[in-house]
Write a protein that holds these residues in place. Structure first.
Motif, PDB file in Angstrom:
ATOM      1  N   ILE A   1     -80.302  45.133   7.888  1.00 27.90           N
ATOM      2  CA  ILE A   1     -79.210  46.112   7.829  1.00 27.90           C
ATOM      3  C   ILE A   1     -77.940  45.542   8.451  1.00 27.90           C
ATOM      4  CG2 ILE A   1     -78.465  48.379   8.688  1.00 27.90           C
ATOM      5  CD1 ILE A   1     -81.364  49.294   8.406  1.00 27.90           C
ATOM      6  N   VAL A   2     -78.106  44.773   9.512  1.00 32.11           N
ATOM      7  CA  VAL A   2     -76.945  44.138  10.146  1.00 32.11           C
ATOM      8  C   VAL A   2     -76.263  43.186   9.160  1.00 32.11           C
ATOM      9  CG1 VAL A   2     -76.245  42.500  11.928  1.00 32.11           C
ATOM     10  CG2 VAL A   2     -77.754  44.397  12.515  1.00 32.11           C
ATOM     11  N   LYS A   3     -77.053  42.431   8.392  1.00 33.91           N
ATOM     12  CA  LYS A   3     -76.485  41.531   7.383  1.00 33.91           C
ATOM     13  C   LYS A   3     -75.698  42.324   6.340  1.00 33.91           C
ATOM     14  CE  LYS A   3     -79.950  37.861   7.679  1.00 33.91           C
ATOM     15  NZ  LYS A   3     -81.032  37.141   6.964  1.00 33.91           N
ATOM     16  N   LEU A   4     -76.193  43.518   6.016  1.00 38.50           N
ATOM     17  CA  LEU A   4     -75.506  44.370   5.046  1.00 38.50           C
ATOM     18  C   LEU A   4     -74.120  44.754   5.560  1.00 38.50           C
ATOM     19  CD1 LEU A   4     -75.926  45.975   2.358  1.00 38.50           C
ATOM     20  CD2 LEU A   4     -76.743  47.871   3.771  1.00 38.50           C
ATOM     21  N   PHE A   5     -74.023  45.079   6.833  1.00 29.92           N
ATOM     22  CA  PHE A   5     -72.739  45.505   7.406  1.00 29.92           C
ATOM     23  C   PHE A   5     -71.838  44.323   7.772  1.00 29.92           C
ATOM     24  CE2 PHE A   5     -74.808  49.536   7.532  1.00 29.92           C
ATOM     25  CZ  PHE A   5     -73.786  50.475   7.529  1.00 29.92           C
ATOM     26  N   LYS A   6     -72.377  43.114   7.769  1.00 28.50           N
ATOM     27  CA  LYS A   6     -71.552  41.932   7.979  1.00 28.50           C
ATOM     28  C   LYS A   6     -71.060  41.331   6.664  1.00 28.50           C
ATOM     29  CE  LYS A   6     -73.344  40.319  12.446  1.00 28.50           C
ATOM     30  NZ  LYS A   6     -74.020  39.205  13.165  1.00 28.50           N
ATOM     31  N   ASP A   7     -71.576  41.848   5.554  1.00 31.53           N
ATOM     32  CA  ASP A   7     -71.221  41.309   4.232  1.00 31.53           C
ATOM     33  C   ASP A   7     -69.748  41.593   3.925  1.00 31.53           C
ATOM     34  OD1 ASP A   7     -70.975  40.646   1.523  1.00 31.53           O
ATOM     35  OD2 ASP A   7     -73.059  41.173   1.122  1.00 31.53           O
ATOM     36  N   LYS A   8     -68.955  40.546   3.764  1.00 33.32           N
ATOM     37  CA  LYS A   8     -67.517  40.696   3.506  1.00 33.32           C
ATOM     38  C   LYS A   8     -67.221  41.183   2.094  1.00 33.32           C
ATOM     39  CE  LYS A   8     -66.203  37.205   6.911  1.00 33.32           C
ATOM     40  NZ  LYS A   8     -65.510  35.906   7.142  1.00 33.32           N
ATOM     41  N   ASP A   9     -68.216  41.094   1.202  1.00 32.47           N
ATOM     42  CA  ASP A   9     -68.008  41.544  -0.175  1.00 32.47           C
ATOM     43  C   ASP A   9     -68.119  43.063  -0.314  1.00 32.47           C
ATOM     44  OD1 ASP A   9     -67.660  38.942  -1.021  1.00 32.47           O
ATOM     45  OD2 ASP A   9     -69.790  38.644  -1.440  1.00 32.47           O
ATOM     46  N   ILE A  10     -68.613  43.720   0.734  1.00 34.13           N
ATOM     47  CA  ILE A  10     -68.747  45.186   0.708  1.00 34.13           C
ATOM     48  C   ILE A  10     -67.540  45.782   1.413  1.00 34.13           C
ATOM     49  CG2 ILE A  10     -70.187  47.139   1.380  1.00 34.13           C
ATOM     50  CD1 ILE A  10     -72.587  45.303   1.368  1.00 34.13           C
ATOM     51  N   SER A  11     -66.892  46.722   0.775  1.00 33.29           N
ATOM     52  CA  SER A  11     -65.661  47.302   1.327  1.00 33.29           C
ATOM     53  C   SER A  11     -65.953  48.160   2.557  1.00 33.29           C
ATOM     54  CB  SER A  11     -64.969  48.154   0.269  1.00 33.29           C
ATOM     55  OG  SER A  11     -65.747  49.302  -0.028  1.00 33.29           O
TER      56      SER A  11
ATOM     57  N   LEU B   1     -82.201  50.030   3.755  1.00 29.75           N
ATOM     58  CA  LEU B   1     -83.002  48.878   3.339  1.00 29.75           C
ATOM     59  C   LEU B   1     -82.989  48.712   1.820  1.00 29.75           C
ATOM     60  CD1 LEU B   1     -86.162  49.044   5.646  1.00 29.75           C
ATOM     61  CD2 LEU B   1     -84.350  47.334   5.657  1.00 29.75           C
ATOM     62  N   GLN B   2     -83.048  49.838   1.101  1.00 27.77           N
ATOM     63  CA  GLN B   2     -82.974  49.781  -0.361  1.00 27.77           C
ATOM     64  C   GLN B   2     -81.624  49.210  -0.807  1.00 27.77           C
ATOM     65  OE1 GLN B   2     -83.945  53.917  -1.419  1.00 27.77           O
ATOM     66  NE2 GLN B   2     -85.785  53.141  -2.439  1.00 27.77           N
ATOM     67  N   THR B   3     -80.566  49.640  -0.136  1.00 29.81           N
ATOM     68  CA  THR B   3     -79.229  49.131  -0.468  1.00 29.81           C
ATOM     69  C   THR B   3     -79.149  47.635  -0.204  1.00 29.81           C
ATOM     70  OG1 THR B   3     -78.260  51.253   0.146  1.00 29.81           O
ATOM     71  CG2 THR B   3     -76.768  49.384  -0.003  1.00 29.81           C
ATOM     72  N   TRP B   4     -79.690  47.191   0.911  1.00 23.76           N
ATOM     73  CA  TRP B   4     -79.705  45.764   1.229  1.00 23.76           C
ATOM     74  C   TRP B   4     -80.443  44.980   0.152  1.00 23.76           C
ATOM     75  CZ3 TRP B   4     -83.954  42.570   2.070  1.00 23.76           C
ATOM     76  CH2 TRP B   4     -83.657  41.284   2.521  1.00 23.76           C
ATOM     77  N   SER B   5     -81.595  45.501  -0.281  1.00 26.89           N
ATOM     78  CA  SER B   5     -82.383  44.823  -1.316  1.00 26.89           C
ATOM     79  C   SER B   5     -81.605  44.709  -2.620  1.00 26.89           C
ATOM     80  CB  SER B   5     -83.698  45.582  -1.543  1.00 26.89           C
ATOM     81  OG  SER B   5     -84.472  44.959  -2.538  1.00 26.89           O
ATOM     82  N   THR B   6     -80.898  45.779  -3.001  1.00 26.19           N
ATOM     83  CA  THR B   6     -80.100  45.766  -4.229  1.00 26.19           C
ATOM     84  C   THR B   6     -78.969  44.752  -4.141  1.00 26.19           C
ATOM     85  OG1 THR B   6     -80.596  48.109  -4.618  1.00 26.19           O
ATOM     86  CG2 THR B   6     -78.698  47.177  -5.777  1.00 26.19           C
ATOM     87  N   VAL B   7     -78.302  44.725  -3.012  1.00 21.30           N
ATOM     88  CA  VAL B   7     -77.200  43.770  -2.811  1.00 21.30           C
ATOM     89  C   VAL B   7     -77.702  42.336  -2.917  1.00 21.30           C
ATOM     90  CG1 VAL B   7     -75.560  42.873  -1.104  1.00 21.30           C
ATOM     91  CG2 VAL B   7     -75.780  45.336  -1.457  1.00 21.30           C
ATOM     92  N   GLN B   8     -78.853  42.059  -2.309  1.00 21.91           N
ATOM     93  CA  GLN B   8     -79.418  40.711  -2.363  1.00 21.91           C
ATOM     94  C   GLN B   8     -79.769  40.314  -3.789  1.00 21.91           C
ATOM     95  OE1 GLN B   8     -78.334  39.947   0.895  1.00 21.91           O
ATOM     96  NE2 GLN B   8     -79.932  38.458   0.516  1.00 21.91           N
ATOM     97  N   GLN B   9     -80.346  41.268  -4.544  1.00 26.06           N
ATOM     98  CA  GLN B   9     -80.705  40.981  -5.931  1.00 26.06           C
ATOM     99  C   GLN B   9     -79.470  40.689  -6.766  1.00 26.06           C
ATOM    100  OE1 GLN B   9     -83.755  40.591  -7.103  1.00 26.06           O
ATOM    101  NE2 GLN B   9     -82.971  40.117  -9.145  1.00 26.06           N
ATOM    102  N   ASN B  10     -78.426  41.479  -6.579  1.00 23.72           N
ATOM    103  CA  ASN B  10     -77.178  41.262  -7.317  1.00 23.72           C
ATOM    104  C   ASN B  10     -76.574  39.896  -6.992  1.00 23.72           C
ATOM    105  OD1 ASN B  10     -77.421  43.779  -8.486  1.00 23.72           O
ATOM    106  ND2 ASN B  10     -76.039  44.791  -7.042  1.00 23.72           N
ATOM    107  N   LYS B  11     -76.660  39.492  -5.739  1.00 24.97           N
ATOM    108  CA  LYS B  11     -76.131  38.184  -5.349  1.00 24.97           C
ATOM    109  C   LYS B  11     -76.885  37.058  -6.044  1.00 24.97           C
ATOM    110  CE  LYS B  11     -73.988  38.903  -0.843  1.00 24.97           C
ATOM    111  NZ  LYS B  11     -73.970  38.492   0.577  1.00 24.97           N
ATOM    112  N   LYS B  12     -78.208  37.198  -6.115  1.00 24.77           N
ATOM    113  CA  LYS B  12     -79.013  36.168  -6.779  1.00 24.77           C
ATOM    114  C   LYS B  12     -78.659  36.066  -8.261  1.00 24.77           C
ATOM    115  CE  LYS B  12     -83.008  36.389  -3.677  1.00 24.77           C
ATOM    116  NZ  LYS B  12     -84.449  36.739  -3.568  1.00 24.77           N
TER     117      LYS B  12
END
Length: 411
Positions: free
Chosen positions: A200-210, A226-237
């Motif tokens: 979750i911390v990585k999610l809030f440190k992500d500069k691509d998220i406004s 956690l679901q949001t983090w998983s979606t973001v990671q998948q989109n990045k891949k």
């Protein structure tokens, strides 16, 4: 070390001591133990100018004894007067006791390093207390959180609802203050393990998220985060894979372009070489005006059997001549291409007009005797014919390479 019993009313608590949080349930358990077994360990006090005593350590035992209305309490009387030594002793004693919270430790370390009357360094404290510098530094990091979060931070690693361990909150400490405390409260409410907190911390440190999106995420539960983090990671891949495919396509395109350039260069070089050789050819018209069965040697006597010899391609040349004629028929063809096609038609027409060499002519020449013909003159004519053929063939190979390059470029 002498132990003396001092009247309870002569003893005062130290309000500046490091430990100030006392769990009521644990205090009652201690009170019952003292009532049944007596006080097993004395408290430590120091004298004050007014003839009273102030506690150095042992506040919980003093409170429990006071709740039992004990008239006296066993004490060790210290003669220490240096504030630094007393405070360090209080910290060292409490570090060995249960219930000394991480926040109390943090505040004590911070006080020693920042208050003017102590002004200690991190290295000095580590040496005095026998703790690694990183241990003290991490404790002080807990003070970045607000009071609402600090009250939830407890000792140990066991995860409980509405409580926080140091391992749970330390990953959050470097987030901006507007996210730090709200996330810590979500972690406490949803009993989140440390591994999930780090995601979750990585999610809030992500500069691509406004910032606006991050503000909205604070209203989600830990599971939803956690679901949001998983979606973001998948989109990045997926984006990374798309970028890799694009790079591969660009690389293949560059290779194809380089190959076309190489073919064009080879064709130009071959054509230039053939043109230079053609100028040295003995027959100025090459194959464009003579049947391949002719011998281009003036006055040469032909041996029996070859004097009536024909061309080399026969009917196949006629089909190629028709192809060349169809090329010429294209009105939109460039002048250079039409001129080259005319030469091709002329050559193919001459090839199709000739007939294959008859086998009997070859047999007759093989059986001829030197006195029957001037074989030296005949051989020179054959050599000249072959030389002209080779010059023509080199030129047409250059044309072939250029044609291939143009075909690849058109694809």
């Amino acid at each position: 070390m002498d132990i003396v019993h001092i009247d309870m009313y002569l003893i005062d608590e130290d309000t500046d001591q490091p430990r100030y949080q006392f769990d009521q349930e644990a205090l009652e358990e201690l009170m019952k133990s003292i009532e049944e077994l007596g006080l097993l360990s004395p408290i430590k006090v120091r004298t004050t100018p007014d003839g009273r005593y102030k506690i150095i350590y042992g506040n919980r035992r003093y409170k429990a004894s006071k709740m039992l209305n004990k008239p006296t309490i066993p004490c060790i009387v210290s003669t220490a007067t240096d504030e630094m030594d007393i405070y360090l002793e209080q910290i060292a004693e409490n570090l060995t006791r249960e219930g000394f919270s991480p926040i109390e430790e943090a505040e004590a370390f911070h006080k020693l390093m920042n208050e003017s009357k102590f002004n200690s360094s991190l290295k000095f404290l580590a040496g005095k207390l026998g703790k690694p510098e990183n241990y003290i530094k991490n404790k002080c990091e807990l003070l970045k959180f607000g009071n609402a979060v600090r009250k939830l931070i407890v000792s140990g690693t066991h995860i409980r609802k509405d409580k926080l361990t140091e391992d749970q909150v330390l990953p959050i400490k470097d987030l901006p203050i507007e996210y730090r405390d709200p996330l810590a409260l979500i972690v406490a409410r949803d009993e989140m393990p440390v591994s999930d907190v780090k995601k979750i911390v990585k999610l809030f440190k992500d500069k691509d998220i406004s910032e606006g999106t991050k503000d909205k995420l604070l209203y989600k539960s830990g599971y939803e985060l956690l679901q949001t983090w998983s979606t973001v990671q998948q989109n990045k891949k997926e984006r990374e894979r798309a970028a890799e495919l694009k790079a591969e396509q660009e690389e293949r395109a560059a290779e194809a372009k380089a190959e076309r350039a190489r073919l064009a260069a080879e064709a130009a070089a071959a054509a230039a070489g053939a043109a230079g050789g053609a100028k040295a050819a003995a027959a100025p018209d090459g194959l464009g005006s003579a049947a391949l069965g002719a011998v281009p040697a003036s006055g040469a006597a032909k041996p029996a059997g070859l004097a009536a010899g024909g061309g080399l391609l026969g009917a196949a040349g006629g089909a190629l001549a028709e192809v060349a004629a169809s090329v010429l028929a294209g009105a939109a063809a460039p002048a250079g291409e039409a001129s080259l096609a005319a030469s091709l038609q002329q050559l193919l027409a001459s090839l199709s007009a000739a007939q294959p060499l008859p086998q009997e002519a070859l047999d007759a020449y093989a059986a001829a005797q030197p006195q029957e013909a001037d074989h030296a003159v005949f051989a020179a004519g054959v050599e000249a014919l072959i030389h002209g053929l080779e010059q023509q063939l080199a030129q047409w190979r250059g044309v072939q390479l250029m044609a291939k390059a143009k075909t690849v470029a058109a694809q």
